[in-house]
Design a protein around this motif. Structure first.
Motif, mmCIF file in Angstrom:
data_model
loop_
_atom_site.group_PDB
_atom_site.id
_atom_site.type_symbol
_atom_site.label_atom_id
_atom_site.label_comp_id
_atom_site.label_asym_id
_atom_site.label_seq_id
_atom_site.Cartn_x
_atom_site.Cartn_y
_atom_site.Cartn_z
ATOM 1 N N PHE A 71 26.323 6.179 -3.829
ATOM 2 C CA PHE A 71 24.919 5.766 -3.705
ATOM 3 C C PHE A 71 23.994 6.919 -4.092
ATOM 4 O O PHE A 71 24.277 8.075 -3.798
ATOM 5 N N SER A 72 22.930 6.567 -4.746
ATOM 6 C CA SER A 72 21.910 7.577 -5.023
ATOM 7 C C SER A 72 20.650 7.256 -4.211
ATOM 8 O O SER A 72 20.380 6.089 -3.909
ATOM 9 N N VAL A 73 20.004 8.298 -3.861
ATOM 10 C CA VAL A 73 18.780 8.144 -3.063
ATOM 11 C C VAL A 73 17.606 8.664 -3.892
ATOM 12 O O VAL A 73 17.671 9.739 -4.460
ATOM 13 N N ASP A 74 16.614 7.858 -3.991
ATOM 14 C CA ASP A 74 15.431 8.299 -4.729
ATOM 15 C C ASP A 74 14.196 7.883 -3.932
ATOM 16 O O ASP A 74 14.267 7.027 -3.047
ATOM 17 N N GLY A 75 13.098 8.503 -4.237
ATOM 18 C CA GLY A 75 11.904 8.122 -3.497
ATOM 19 C C GLY A 75 10.658 8.712 -4.112
ATOM 20 O O GLY A 75 10.721 9.585 -4.963
ATOM 21 N N PHE A 76 9.560 8.192 -3.709
ATOM 22 C CA PHE A 76 8.277 8.754 -4.122
ATOM 23 C C PHE A 76 7.260 8.516 -3.033
ATOM 24 O O PHE A 76 7.476 7.700 -2.129
ATOM 25 N N SER A 77 6.223 9.276 -3.115
ATOM 26 C CA SER A 77 5.227 9.186 -2.049
ATOM 27 C C SER A 77 4.034 8.360 -2.514
ATOM 28 O O SER A 77 3.686 8.341 -3.699
ATOM 29 N N VAL A 78 3.451 7.694 -1.560
ATOM 30 C CA VAL A 78 2.305 6.820 -1.838
ATOM 31 C C VAL A 78 1.192 7.184 -0.860
ATOM 32 O O VAL A 78 1.471 7.487 0.310
ATOM 33 N N HIS A 79 -0.006 7.201 -1.353
ATOM 34 C CA HIS A 79 -1.109 7.437 -0.425
ATOM 35 C C HIS A 79 -2.113 6.303 -0.515
ATOM 36 O O HIS A 79 -2.596 5.973 -1.603
ATOM 37 N N GLY A 80 -2.366 5.713 0.628
ATOM 38 C CA GLY A 80 -3.383 4.682 0.711
ATOM 39 C C GLY A 80 -4.739 5.331 0.868
ATOM 40 O O GLY A 80 -4.976 6.077 1.818
ATOM 41 N N THR A 81 -5.607 5.094 -0.095
ATOM 42 C CA THR A 81 -6.886 5.812 -0.166
ATOM 43 C C THR A 81 -8.041 4.884 0.171
ATOM 44 O O THR A 81 -8.076 3.737 -0.290
ATOM 45 N N ASP A 82 -8.952 5.405 0.952
ATOM 46 C CA ASP A 82 -10.170 4.650 1.251
ATOM 47 C C ASP A 82 -11.070 4.727 0.016
ATOM 48 O O ASP A 82 -11.745 5.738 -0.210
ATOM 49 N N VAL A 83 -11.023 3.684 -0.797
ATOM 50 C CA VAL A 83 -11.734 3.734 -2.080
ATOM 51 C C VAL A 83 -13.248 3.703 -1.907
ATOM 52 O O VAL A 83 -13.989 4.002 -2.840
ATOM 53 N N THR A 84 -13.697 3.360 -0.689
ATOM 54 C CA THR A 84 -15.151 3.327 -0.470
ATOM 55 C C THR A 84 -15.706 4.727 -0.201
ATOM 56 O O THR A 84 -16.908 4.922 -0.147
ATOM 57 N N ARG A 85 -14.805 5.688 0.025
ATOM 58 C CA ARG A 85 -15.262 7.071 0.261
ATOM 59 C C ARG A 85 -14.515 8.008 -0.693
ATOM 60 O O ARG A 85 -13.602 8.739 -0.295
ATOM 61 N N PRO A 86 -14.897 7.963 -1.945
ATOM 62 C CA PRO A 86 -14.137 8.735 -2.944
ATOM 63 C C PRO A 86 -14.274 10.253 -2.798
ATOM 64 O O PRO A 86 -13.494 10.994 -3.383
ATOM 65 N N ALA A 87 -15.246 10.697 -1.986
ATOM 66 C CA ALA A 87 -15.464 12.148 -1.892
ATOM 67 C C ALA A 87 -14.523 12.819 -0.907
ATOM 68 O O ALA A 87 -14.516 14.040 -0.773
ATOM 69 N N LEU A 88 -13.747 12.028 -0.194
ATOM 70 C CA LEU A 88 -12.855 12.611 0.811
ATOM 71 C C LEU A 88 -11.424 12.162 0.554
ATOM 72 O O LEU A 88 -11.189 11.074 0.024
ATOM 73 N N GLY A 89 -10.487 12.979 0.987
ATOM 74 C CA GLY A 89 -9.087 12.606 0.888
ATOM 75 C C GLY A 89 -8.349 13.374 -0.178
ATOM 76 O O GLY A 89 -8.952 14.119 -0.964
ATOM 77 N N PRO A 90 -7.049 13.226 -0.229
ATOM 78 C CA PRO A 90 -6.213 14.036 -1.120
ATOM 79 C C PRO A 90 -6.517 13.843 -2.600
ATOM 80 O O PRO A 90 -6.316 14.754 -3.390
ATOM 81 N N LEU A 91 -6.996 12.662 -2.987
ATOM 82 C CA LEU A 91 -7.217 12.411 -4.413
ATOM 83 C C LEU A 91 -8.306 13.320 -4.988
ATOM 84 O O LEU A 91 -8.350 13.565 -6.192
ATOM 85 N N THR A 92 -9.145 13.861 -4.101
ATOM 86 C CA THR A 92 -10.224 14.727 -4.597
ATOM 87 C C THR A 92 -9.687 16.049 -5.132
ATOM 88 O O THR A 92 -10.394 16.763 -5.829
ATOM 89 N N SER A 93 -8.453 16.408 -4.767
ATOM 90 C CA SER A 93 -7.892 17.661 -5.286
ATOM 91 C C SER A 93 -7.280 17.465 -6.661
ATOM 92 O O SER A 93 -6.734 18.393 -7.229
ATOM 93 N N SER A 94 -7.342 16.222 -7.163
ATOM 94 C CA SER A 94 -6.821 15.948 -8.501
ATOM 95 C C SER A 94 -7.964 15.512 -9.406
ATOM 96 O O SER A 94 -8.994 15.028 -8.943
ATOM 97 N N GLU A 95 -7.715 15.701 -10.676
ATOM 98 C CA GLU A 95 -8.719 15.308 -11.663
ATOM 99 C C GLU A 95 -8.174 14.110 -12.443
ATOM 100 O O GLU A 95 -6.985 14.079 -12.790
ATOM 101 N N ILE A 96 -9.019 13.122 -12.638
ATOM 102 C CA ILE A 96 -8.590 11.960 -13.421
ATOM 103 C C ILE A 96 -8.540 12.392 -14.892
ATOM 104 O O ILE A 96 -9.571 12.709 -15.491
#
Lengths: 495, 222
Positions: free
Chosen positions: A173-198
């Protein structure tokens, strides 16, 4: 007359003035470099911390860990059930048939009620608050190969029973995974996505609270050969990729970002979040804000950027410590020595000019005018040293930025338990308890950050201040001596 | 007018006590030209310092126009030096980095004279001692006699009441010595200055209308 005399005198004693100025320049350059490196360390730490939970976030609120009773199995943790004779959950299958199972789990298994965001947002000193849900998607697939019963040649045992043994068989068996973050899209100025650039496509729109759209980390997208417009499948549900995000530094906080409601639905955690991202009114008053938040949500864990900074280790932390301790002390010692040398040389110069100053006093120059002349010369020498020091320090800071080493930072080594939550949850709390560390997300994470040495205007102002101070100290030595000079000395020297 | 009464000045160096002046009584009228003669260490320079307000007596009084210099504050004494008293030193005591004109200007700085007027008056003073062509020269570019002329111009530019000269020709050759003395005497006569000169040069002493001798701190008949 003051400036003419000053200019001519400094020109005459240019070698001595250069020695004094060089000493001050060395001290001031050291101060600038140390300050610049400290600032660079601060920026590096900030970048590291930003990569954890984004720009503009001053603190996070997570659920306090609730240790399970000894021997008690946590029913929130996923179980993977496979049947050697069939598929998962008893499904039928042929020998050697591939079996697959994936689970969407809440990172850290600790959640808060989504209403906590409102409670935190109403606490004193909080400017804004946004919820987020960190998930881990784990896929296990592979196959069982049943063992084969083999009888020895010559038949069964005496008495008619079947004799033999089971040989071979096993599981792959192989194990794989990835992480998901549920983002409050109504507050784009806060949260982990702000440390990334589109870097491709777009980010979430505030109306996409329930849309089946996703923003994917560019590194993960490259690994999985995904692009804008493709579909990423999470827990069996397809999401259209509307944009690719590239982390400003280090690793991204998550591989896939989804609208919060979608993430909650996938994890079966409706109305739940793992983290509240908080922006304070005043970043200097975090302790007070922390107290206010804890009062509003007593069973929460509040983690500030300062707390996180304490978890940074590795060469970044070591270099930062060196800059703060050794560098500062070295600067103080060199500056003190430079001030003293400047003072002594100025005093010595006054001694050699006794007749000159005595003559001026005999001509009617008041002591304060003579002293002012000495102090003026010393201050100009100090400013010259300051200018040299600023140039030297700026060159040193530039060299560090241009040729400086990359520093590694180990983050949150202590925060990796599955139940830690908070920023630790974002950065490292994988379901290690379940999968024994086989996940991509480790308990701690290492980032490489380029060392920079920015020279700020405030440190330039500090350098000028130090130059003036150095000149005044030197001038005070010489001026004191000049002020005590008796005019009779002018005649005594020639009588 | 100077009136010195019972002026003593005691210097203590460790256990040694030296009475540089041991009870000097002396009156110098306005416009007098006085030469103080005597052996080295006899107290001549100390007496000049008392007259110039550069030192204070251990006892006694030094009255200049009725004001006891010994009782004045340092600031007031500095003011009187700046306004009323001009000095000429044996070693010229010019500021080596300043030009002849700037050196002369230094005497006008304490009086608050504006820079432009300072420059004009300094140039005139230098011209009056024959150095009108040497305004921009620093002392190192001038001969000893020329440097002493600059010093005389510096002493006279502020139009003082008193001119005190301490061995003004001590570092000069004979020809230059006479030249400098001519300048000093002419200028003092023109301006009606009280002129006190200390010297051990008997040739100069003979030129003086009034001569006193100071020996071991005491004035003795010449």
């Amino acid at each position: 007359m003051f400036f003419t005399y000053l200019r001519r005198e400094l020109r005459r004693r240019r070698r001595a003035a250069l020695v004094v100025a060089s000493g001050l320049a060395l001290g001031i350059a050291l101060v600038i470099v140390v300050d610049a490196v400290s600032s660079g360390m601060g920026r590096a730490q900030a970048r590291v911390l930003e990569s954890l939970y984004g720009l503009g976030t001053d603190m996070t609120v997570t659920k306090a860990p609730e240790p399970s009773a000894e021997g008690e199995e946590d029913d929130r943790r996923p179980r993977f059930r496979f049947d050697a004779q069939g598929g998962e959950d008893g499904g039928e299958g042929e020998d050697g048939e591939k079996q697959s199972s994936d689970r969407v789990m809440v990172q850290g298994f600790q959640t808060l009620d989504a209403a906590t965001v409102t409670e935190v947002g109403e606490a004193d000193g909080v400017a804004a608050a946004a919820g987020g849900l960190s998930l881990e998607v784990v896929t296990v697939d592979g196959e069982f190969t049943p063992g084969r019963f083999q009888q020895p040649e010559g038949g069964g045992r005496p008495g008619g029973g079947a004799a033999g043994e089971v040989r071979g068989g096993g599981a792959d068996f192989s194990v794989d995974g990835f992480s998901v973050h549920g983002t409050d899209v109504t507050r784009p100025a806060l949260g982990p996505l702000t440390s990334s650039e589109i870097t491709d496509g777009r980010g979430f729109e505030e109306t996409e609270t329930s849309a089946k759209v996703a923003v994917v980390d560019s590194a993960y997208a490259k690994e999985q050969e995904l692009g804008t417009g493709d579909t990423v499948t999470v827990g069996g549900t397809g999401f259209e990729i509307v944009g690719l995000a590239t982390a400003s530094s280090g690793d991204a906080a998550a591989d896939v970002y989804l609208p919060l409601a979608q993430a909650q639905a996938l994890a079966g955690a409706k109305g739940e979040i793992t983290t509240v991202y908080v922006q304070a009114d005043d970043a200097q008053q975090l302790d007070a804000v922390r107290s206010a938040v804890l009062e509003a949500v007593p069973d929460a864990t509040v983690t500030t950027s300062e707390d996180l900074a304490d978890t940074v280790s590795g060469s970044l932390s070591t270099a930062s410590g060196l800059a703060v301790t050794v560098g500062r002390w070295l600067s103080v010692v060199v500056l003190t020595a430079a001030f003293l040398v400047a003072g002594l040389l100025t005093s010595s110069a006054v001694s050699r000019r006794v007749r000159e100053f005595g003559t001026l006093k005999a001509l009617g120059w008041r002591s304060r005018r003579v002293t002012g002349q000495v102090v003026g010369e010393a201050v100009v020498t100090g400013l010259l040293g300051g200018a040299l020091g600023i140039a030297l320090g700026a060159a040193g800071a530039w060299a560090i930025t241009a040729f400086g080493p990359s520093l590694s930072a180990q983050l949150g080594g202590a925060g990796g338990s599955g139940a830690s939550g908070g920023p630790g949850g974002v950065m490292g709390a994988g379901p290690a308890g379940v999968m024994g560390g086989g996940m991509r997300q480790a308990a701690s994470r290492s980032l490489d950050v380029a060392l920079t040495a920015p020279v700020s205007l405030s440190v330039i102002a500090l350098a000028v201040g130090l130059a003036v101070a150095g000149g005044l100290v030197a001038g005070a030595f010489g001026g004191w001596r000049a002020s005590r000079l008796r005019p009779a000395d002018a005649l005594a020297r020639v009588a | 007018m100077y009136e010195l009464t019972g002026v003593t000045r005691r210097h203590t160096r460790g256990k040694d006590v030296v009475d540089a002046l041991a009870g000097v009584d002396l009156t110098i009228a306005d416009g007098d030209r006085l030469v103080v003669q005597g052996p080295t260490g006899g107290g001549k320079s100390t007496l000049l310092q008392m007259l110039g307000g550069l030192d204070r007596p251990t006892s006694g009084s030094v009255l200049l126009d009725g004001v006891d210099l010994a009782g004045l504050s340092e600031a007031r004494l500095t003011g009187i030096r700046g306004e009323k008293i001009g000095f000429v030193f044996q070693s010229f005591n010019l500021i080596p980095t300043l030009t002849a004109q700037e050196n002369v200007e230094t005497a006008l700085v304490p009086l608050g004279v504006k820079p432009r007027e300072r420059r004009e008056r300094a140039a005139e003073a230098l011209a009056s001692v024959g150095l009108g062509e040497r305004l921009g020269h620093v002392p190192g570019e001038l001969s000893g006699g020329q440097q002493q002329r600059v010093a005389i111009a510096r002493a006279l530019v502020k139009q003082p009441r008193v001119l005190l000269a301490d061995e003004p020709t001590g570092n000069l050759d004979e020809a230059t010595r006479d030249e400098i003395m001519d300048v000093l005497e002419t200028r003092c006569e023109e301006h009606g200055l009280t002129f006190v000169m200390v010297t051990h040069d008997s040739h100069l002493a003979r030129r003086a209308p009034r001569l006193v001798t100071l020996r071991e701190g005491v004035l003795v008949p010449s």
